[in-house]
Design a protein around this motif. Structure first.
Motif, PDB file in Angstrom:
ATOM      1  N   TYR A 151      64.947  29.180  34.717  1.00  0.00           N
ATOM      2  CA  TYR A 151      65.557  28.813  33.426  1.00  0.00           C
ATOM      3  C   TYR A 151      65.698  30.017  32.500  1.00  0.00           C
ATOM      4  N   LEU A 152      64.656  30.822  32.396  1.00  0.00           N
ATOM      5  CA  LEU A 152      64.667  31.960  31.480  1.00  0.00           C
ATOM      6  C   LEU A 152      65.622  33.070  31.929  1.00  0.00           C
ATOM      7  N   ARG A 153      66.131  32.985  33.144  1.00  0.00           N
ATOM      8  CA  ARG A 153      67.084  33.976  33.652  1.00  0.00           C
ATOM      9  C   ARG A 153      68.485  33.403  33.816  1.00  0.00           C
ATOM     10  N   SER A 154      68.691  32.167  33.344  1.00  0.00           N
ATOM     11  CA  SER A 154      69.954  31.463  33.630  1.00  0.00           C
ATOM     12  C   SER A 154      70.790  31.141  32.392  1.00  0.00           C
ATOM     13  N   PHE A 155      70.575  31.854  31.298  1.00  0.00           N
ATOM     14  CA  PHE A 155      71.417  31.649  30.116  1.00  0.00           C
ATOM     15  C   PHE A 155      72.761  32.362  30.310  1.00  0.00           C
ATOM     16  N   TYR A 156      73.801  31.756  29.768  1.00  0.00           N
ATOM     17  CA  TYR A 156      75.125  32.384  29.818  1.00  0.00           C
ATOM     18  C   TYR A 156      75.904  32.048  28.552  1.00  0.00           C
ATOM     19  N   ARG A 157      76.888  32.897  28.248  1.00  0.00           N
ATOM     20  CA  ARG A 157      77.712  32.699  27.062  1.00  0.00           C
ATOM     21  C   ARG A 157      78.574  31.446  27.215  1.00  0.00           C
ATOM     22  N   ASP A 158      78.583  30.617  26.157  1.00  0.00           N
ATOM     23  CA  ASP A 158      79.384  29.392  26.154  1.00  0.00           C
ATOM     24  C   ASP A 158      79.856  29.123  24.719  1.00  0.00           C
ATOM     25  N   PRO A 159      81.081  29.490  24.383  1.00  0.00           N
ATOM     26  CA  PRO A 159      81.577  29.323  23.006  1.00  0.00           C
ATOM     27  C   PRO A 159      81.619  27.874  22.530  1.00  0.00           C
ATOM     28  N   SER A 160      81.578  26.925  23.461  1.00  0.00           N
ATOM     29  CA  SER A 160      81.643  25.515  23.066  1.00  0.00           C
ATOM     30  C   SER A 160      80.316  24.996  22.512  1.00  0.00           C
ATOM     31  N   ARG A 161      79.244  25.735  22.709  1.00  0.00           N
ATOM     32  CA  ARG A 161      77.936  25.310  22.248  1.00  0.00           C
ATOM     33  C   ARG A 161      77.670  25.843  20.841  1.00  0.00           C
ATOM     34  N   PRO A 162      76.912  25.118  20.024  1.00  0.00           N
ATOM     35  CA  PRO A 162      76.639  25.563  18.639  1.00  0.00           C
ATOM     36  C   PRO A 162      75.971  26.928  18.568  1.00  0.00           C
TER      37      PRO A 162
ATOM     38  N   GLY B 213      71.078  41.007  28.364  1.00  0.00           N
ATOM     39  CA  GLY B 213      72.513  41.223  28.234  1.00  0.00           C
ATOM     40  C   GLY B 213      73.263  39.907  28.283  1.00  0.00           C
ATOM     41  N   ASP B 214      74.572  39.971  28.510  1.00  0.00           N
ATOM     42  CA  ASP B 214      75.424  38.778  28.525  1.00  0.00           C
ATOM     43  C   ASP B 214      75.798  38.384  29.945  1.00  0.00           C
ATOM     44  N   GLN B 215      75.585  37.114  30.236  1.00  0.00           N
ATOM     45  CA  GLN B 215      76.029  36.551  31.504  1.00  0.00           C
ATOM     46  C   GLN B 215      77.141  35.545  31.234  1.00  0.00           C
ATOM     47  N   VAL B 216      78.050  35.404  32.195  1.00  0.00           N
ATOM     48  CA  VAL B 216      79.085  34.377  32.121  1.00  0.00           C
ATOM     49  C   VAL B 216      78.994  33.531  33.379  1.00  0.00           C
ATOM     50  N   LEU B 217      79.502  32.317  33.282  1.00  0.00           N
ATOM     51  CA  LEU B 217      79.458  31.390  34.405  1.00  0.00           C
ATOM     52  C   LEU B 217      80.774  31.452  35.176  1.00  0.00           C
ATOM     53  N   LYS B 218      80.680  31.732  36.464  1.00  0.00           N
ATOM     54  CA  LYS B 218      81.841  31.767  37.338  1.00  0.00           C
ATOM     55  C   LYS B 218      81.780  30.573  38.283  1.00  0.00           C
ATOM     56  N   THR B 219      82.913  29.878  38.415  1.00  0.00           N
ATOM     57  CA  THR B 219      82.989  28.726  39.306  1.00  0.00           C
ATOM     58  C   THR B 219      83.959  29.023  40.436  1.00  0.00           C
ATOM     59  N   THR B 220      83.472  28.928  41.650  1.00  0.00           N
ATOM     60  CA  THR B 220      84.301  29.148  42.836  1.00  0.00           C
ATOM     61  C   THR B 220      84.098  27.977  43.798  1.00  0.00           C
ATOM     62  N   LYS B 221      84.746  28.066  44.952  1.00  0.00           N
ATOM     63  CA  LYS B 221      84.589  27.038  45.984  1.00  0.00           C
ATOM     64  C   LYS B 221      84.194  27.699  47.294  1.00  0.00           C
ATOM     65  N   ASP B 222      83.310  27.025  48.008  1.00  0.00           N
ATOM     66  CA  ASP B 222      82.879  27.571  49.291  1.00  0.00           C
ATOM     67  C   ASP B 222      83.871  27.198  50.389  1.00  0.00           C
ATOM     68  N   ALA B 223      83.517  27.505  51.631  1.00  0.00           N
ATOM     69  CA  ALA B 223      84.425  27.262  52.751  1.00  0.00           C
ATOM     70  C   ALA B 223      84.732  25.784  52.953  1.00  0.00           C
ATOM     71  N   GLU B 224      83.817  24.929  52.527  1.00  0.00           N
ATOM     72  CA  GLU B 224      84.016  23.490  52.691  1.00  0.00           C
ATOM     73  C   GLU B 224      84.665  22.846  51.481  1.00  0.00           C
ATOM     74  N   GLY B 225      85.010  23.666  50.485  1.00  0.00           N
ATOM     75  CA  GLY B 225      85.689  23.135  49.303  1.00  0.00           C
ATOM     76  C   GLY B 225      84.756  22.639  48.220  1.00  0.00           C
ATOM     77  N   HIS B 226      83.460  22.856  48.374  1.00  0.00           N
ATOM     78  CA  HIS B 226      82.501  22.433  47.360  1.00  0.00           C
ATOM     79  C   HIS B 226      82.456  23.447  46.211  1.00  0.00           C
ATOM     80  N   GLU B 227      82.293  22.926  45.016  1.00  0.00           N
ATOM     81  CA  GLU B 227      82.235  23.796  43.838  1.00  0.00           C
ATOM     82  C   GLU B 227      80.916  24.558  43.803  1.00  0.00           C
ATOM     83  N   VAL B 228      81.015  25.859  43.580  1.00  0.00           N
ATOM     84  CA  VAL B 228      79.824  26.711  43.519  1.00  0.00           C
ATOM     85  C   VAL B 228      79.803  27.426  42.176  1.00  0.00           C
TER      86      VAL B 228
END
Length: 252
Positions: A127-138, A160-175
């Protein structure tokens, strides 16, 4: 009776896919690999906790003098870790009232005394290593482990600043994957690759301290337990041997 058993088995079979789906939800947790006998790690973790966490979160079940259990002297605590106006025997509380916290933060920060025992070390470490920038949050921050978390990333200058990237694996699942785009004082960006080793170590120290704080007497308890088991073993082994000889003395 047989009909009832068949119904129970059928219901259990129907629940298996739901249980499997629930187990898959949420990101995988990283192993914290803590060691509460590592006093240097505990001291570094205590420093982070007192400097960054205690401004909003209390730890009312912990007193400052318990820091002597991790190898610090009373004078070191007073000189380096004790807040202004606090005494060595005081509880680790914050001056902000619940009413003010609700007004300023729209939420009351939880007491962290037993967080490691309720959440687990791996959850805290991830949790303490999983923060990311999200302009939609207060607060401008979100967390991959705790979605829509109200807490801001108070350690962002270190990570520093992290951003969330969403991709798909070989089976089409969201990662979902976090990517460091701006280095902090404890991270580096080298040839487009993130090096977060120093920050991860510091978060490990903080997690280590939070686990210690959940049960400061854990090491002593284990040592006493081993001593008691050894004593009972040494005491009962001769008695068991002579009792066996007494029972079997007439049998050849």
């Amino acid at each position: 009776m047989k009909t009832k058993i068949r119904h129970l088995l059928a219901a259990a079979a129907l629940m298996l896919p739901l249980a499997a789906h629930a187990a898959e939800e949420g990101p995988a947790l990283d192993k914290a690999e803590i060691d509460i006998q590592d006093t240097e790690s505990l001291q570094r973790g205590a420093q982070v906790f007192l400097n960054y966490c205690l401004s909003c979160h209390s730890a009312s079940m912990m007193r400052y003098n318990r820091l002597m259990d991790i190898g610090l002297s009373e004078q070191q605590i007073k000189d380096n870790l004790l807040p202004d106006g606090a005494k060595i025997g005081d509880q680790m509380t914050v001056s902000m009232t619940k009413k003010d916290a609700k007004f300023w933060l729209d939420n009351t920060p939880p007491d962290l005394s037993l967080t490691a025992r309720s959440r687990g070390a791996d959850w805290l470490y991830t949790y303490l290593r999983s923060f990311y920038r999200d302009p939609s949050r207060p607060t401008g921050w979100n967390n991959l482990v705790f979605d829509k978390v109200a807490m801001p990333h108070v350690l962002w200058e270190l990570q520093g600043d992290q951003v969330l990237k969403t991709t798909k694996d070989a089976e089409g699942h969201e990662v979902k994957k976090l990517e460091l785009v701006k280095a902090g004082t404890m991270t580096k960006l080298e040839n487009g690759k993130a090096n977060t080793l120093d920050y991860d170590k510091r978060i490990k120290d903080l997690t280590n301290y939070l686990v210690f704080m959940g049960e400061p007497a854990q090491v002593t308890r284990r040592q006493i337990g081993y001593a008691v088991l050894m004593f009972l073993g040494l005491l009962l082994l001769p008695l068991t041997y002579f009792l066996k000889k007494e029972y079997w003395k007439d049998i050849h």
